[in-house]
Design a protein around this motif. Structure first.
Motif, PDB file in Angstrom:
ATOM      1  N   ILE A  86      -9.065  -9.210  -9.485  1.00  0.00           N
ATOM      2  CA  ILE A  86      -8.000 -10.007 -10.090  1.00  0.00           C
ATOM      3  C   ILE A  86      -8.240 -11.688  -9.774  1.00  0.00           C
ATOM      4  O   ILE A  86      -8.865 -12.025  -8.847  1.00  0.00           O
ATOM      5  CB  ILE A  86      -6.759  -9.700  -8.993  1.00  0.00           C
ATOM      6  N   THR A  88      -7.637 -15.232  -8.760  1.00  0.00           N
ATOM      7  CA  THR A  88      -6.781 -15.857  -7.878  1.00  0.00           C
ATOM      8  C   THR A  88      -5.736 -16.612  -8.222  1.00  0.00           C
ATOM      9  O   THR A  88      -4.651 -16.586  -7.705  1.00  0.00           O
ATOM     10  CB  THR A  88      -7.728 -16.602  -6.999  1.00  0.00           C
ATOM     11  N   ILE A  91      -2.901 -14.028  -8.651  1.00  0.00           N
ATOM     12  CA  ILE A  91      -2.161 -13.678  -7.277  1.00  0.00           C
ATOM     13  C   ILE A  91      -1.482 -14.854  -6.667  1.00  0.00           C
ATOM     14  O   ILE A  91      -0.257 -14.575  -6.444  1.00  0.00           O
ATOM     15  CB  ILE A  91      -3.375 -13.466  -6.327  1.00  0.00           C
ATOM     16  N   LYS A  92      -1.658 -16.072  -7.169  1.00  0.00           N
ATOM     17  CA  LYS A  92      -0.743 -17.205  -6.866  1.00  0.00           C
ATOM     18  C   LYS A  92       0.229 -17.168  -7.610  1.00  0.00           C
ATOM     19  O   LYS A  92       1.352 -17.613  -6.988  1.00  0.00           O
ATOM     20  CB  LYS A  92      -1.725 -18.429  -7.003  1.00  0.00           C
ATOM     21  N   GLY A  95       1.990 -13.352  -6.817  1.00  0.00           N
ATOM     22  CA  GLY A  95       2.295 -13.145  -5.309  1.00  0.00           C
ATOM     23  C   GLY A  95       1.659 -11.748  -5.020  1.00  0.00           C
ATOM     24  O   GLY A  95       1.424 -11.118  -5.937  1.00  0.00           O
ATOM     25  N   TRP A  96       1.729 -11.490  -3.777  1.00  0.00           N
ATOM     26  CA  TRP A  96       1.267 -10.141  -3.394  1.00  0.00           C
ATOM     27  C   TRP A  96       2.390  -9.292  -2.364  1.00  0.00           C
ATOM     28  O   TRP A  96       1.990  -8.573  -1.486  1.00  0.00           O
ATOM     29  CB  TRP A  96      -0.155 -10.117  -2.697  1.00  0.00           C
ATOM     30  N   ASN A  97       3.472  -9.584  -2.862  1.00  0.00           N
ATOM     31  CA  ASN A  97       4.674  -9.155  -2.244  1.00  0.00           C
ATOM     32  C   ASN A  97       5.046  -7.596  -2.635  1.00  0.00           C
ATOM     33  O   ASN A  97       6.010  -7.411  -3.267  1.00  0.00           O
ATOM     34  CB  ASN A  97       5.950  -9.894  -1.986  1.00  0.00           C
ATOM     35  N   LEU A  98       3.894  -6.759  -2.273  1.00  0.00           N
ATOM     36  CA  LEU A  98       4.228  -5.143  -2.892  1.00  0.00           C
ATOM     37  C   LEU A  98       4.773  -4.349  -1.789  1.00  0.00           C
ATOM     38  O   LEU A  98       4.599  -4.454  -0.511  1.00  0.00           O
ATOM     39  CB  LEU A  98       2.984  -5.043  -3.272  1.00  0.00           C
ATOM     40  N   GLU A 103       0.105   0.167  -4.380  1.00  0.00           N
ATOM     41  CA  GLU A 103       0.245  -1.443  -4.726  1.00  0.00           C
ATOM     42  C   GLU A 103      -0.520  -1.705  -5.962  1.00  0.00           C
ATOM     43  O   GLU A 103      -0.188  -2.820  -6.787  1.00  0.00           O
ATOM     44  CB  GLU A 103      -0.180  -2.106  -3.538  1.00  0.00           C
ATOM     45  N   ASP A 104      -1.565  -0.995  -6.450  1.00  0.00           N
ATOM     46  CA  ASP A 104      -2.201  -1.044  -7.578  1.00  0.00           C
ATOM     47  C   ASP A 104      -1.493  -0.773  -8.815  1.00  0.00           C
ATOM     48  O   ASP A 104      -1.329  -1.826  -9.573  1.00  0.00           O
ATOM     49  CB  ASP A 104      -3.548   0.004  -7.672  1.00  0.00           C
ATOM     50  N   PHE A 107       1.212  -3.525  -8.746  1.00  0.00           N
ATOM     51  CA  PHE A 107       0.755  -4.967  -9.084  1.00  0.00           C
ATOM     52  C   PHE A 107       0.502  -4.988 -10.772  1.00  0.00           C
ATOM     53  O   PHE A 107       1.019  -5.997 -11.583  1.00  0.00           O
ATOM     54  CB  PHE A 107      -0.460  -5.279  -8.680  1.00  0.00           C
ATOM     55  N   LYS A 110       3.960  -5.388 -12.372  1.00  0.00           N
ATOM     56  CA  LYS A 110       4.486  -6.662 -12.328  1.00  0.00           C
ATOM     57  C   LYS A 110       3.803  -7.411 -13.468  1.00  0.00           C
ATOM     58  O   LYS A 110       4.402  -8.580 -13.773  1.00  0.00           O
ATOM     59  CB  LYS A 110       4.364  -7.159 -11.100  1.00  0.00           C
TER      60      LYS A 110
END
Length: 291
Positions: A86, A88, A91-92, A95-98, A103-104, A107, A110
């Motif tokens: 992924i 970066t 991700i920024k 986010g990673w608020n899973l 989570e895969d 994400f 999303k």
């Protein structure tokens, strides 16, 4: 996240092909629009038991006819939890608020909702260890399905609404994917009710479509354990036909998992570790797989 272009995710029990990072780096360089890339998921211990063999056959088939096929149609592949990259910047942005046990998948969903997609790179290979015993497999798949239902409840309506507004097929596609386990659970429940009615004489005879579906299941599974390995090896191979009934049984064991996990989908806090005991080296696995 400021220092690197992308991060790679592996499970602790995985083995990565020696060329994994090179193949992923090449893919990102060739596809600057790619924000998330899933690599080819192979099996580290496919020779250990009937169960690990069934896992391997299922993954060989879905790698080609689920992940690659979806990419060829311009749709989103799905992150498989390991052997993935992924950016970066993604991700920024997201986010990673899973919140789910998967989570895969969350994400991936999303990313699709934001107008993106998961890319597929079949040349970057990861060897994942599959459970040796059914109780561990059942527990693992329960977790997968609990997370899947959670993602479906929370993101499914958003995907459907986005499709209605935009008429873009990728939103409908992912909505139907999230809905699939629920449809399987409902159809299985109706099938058992129907069989019960027949068993107690409520209906006089078994309809002929039951025989059609049994024949279809047999033919479909036979096809899968021939075409998946054949395309993987680049030649026709029938050597997995003796595993046909094990493969069918593996598929049937999904039914109680899909149905039972429906009632536990609100629980996204309990994570039970899957036992991994196979201490193999990547050269051993490469020798067995030919890759």
């Amino acid at each position: 996240l400021e220092q690197y272009d992308a991060i790679v995710v592996f499970d602790a029990d995985n083995l990565a092909h020696p060329d994994f990072l090179t193949k992923m780096n090449d893919y990102l360089a060739a596809h600057p629009e790619a924000e998330a890339v899933q690599g080819y998921l192979d099996t580290k211990n496919s020779h250990d038991s009937w169960l690990t063999r069934a896992y391997a056959l299922a993954y060989w088939y879905t790698n080609r006819f689920w992940q690659l096929a979806r990419m060829n149609w311009g749709l989103s592949a799905t992150l498989g939890g390991t052997g993935l990259v992924i950016r970066t910047s993604c991700i920024k942005r997201l986010g990673w608020n899973l919140k789910s046990l998967t989570e895969d998948l969350e994400f991936s969903t999303k990313l699709v909702l934001e107008g993106g997609k998961v890319h597929w790179n079949e040349w970057a290979i990861t060897y994942d260890e599959k459970p040796l015993f059914y109780r561990y497999s059942h527990r693992q798949r329960m977790r997968w399905m609990q997370g899947h239902y959670f993602v479906a409840w929370h993101y499914g309506p958003k995907l459907l609404l986005r499709f209605i507004i935009t008429l873009k097929i990728q939103y409908l596609d992912y909505f139907l994917y999230l809905l699939n386990p629920l449809l399987i659970a409902l159809s299985s429940a109706l099938a058992f009710i129907h069989l019960g009615r027949f068993a107690f004489g409520v209906i006089p005879q078994q309809p002929s479509f039951w025989y059609f579906w049994l024949a279809l299941i047999f033919v479909q599974n036979t096809y899968q354990i021939i075409i998946g390995p054949s395309l993987r090896e680049g030649r026709l191979t029938l050597r997995y036909l003796p595993y046909l009934f094990f493969y069918i049984w593996y598929g049937l064991t999904w039914l109680p998992v899909i149905f039972y996990s429906l009632f536990f989908s609100r629980n996204q806090k309990t994570w039970i570790r899957t036992e991994h005991v196979r201490n193999l080296k990547v050269v051993e696995v490469l020798g067995k797989t030919g890759k």
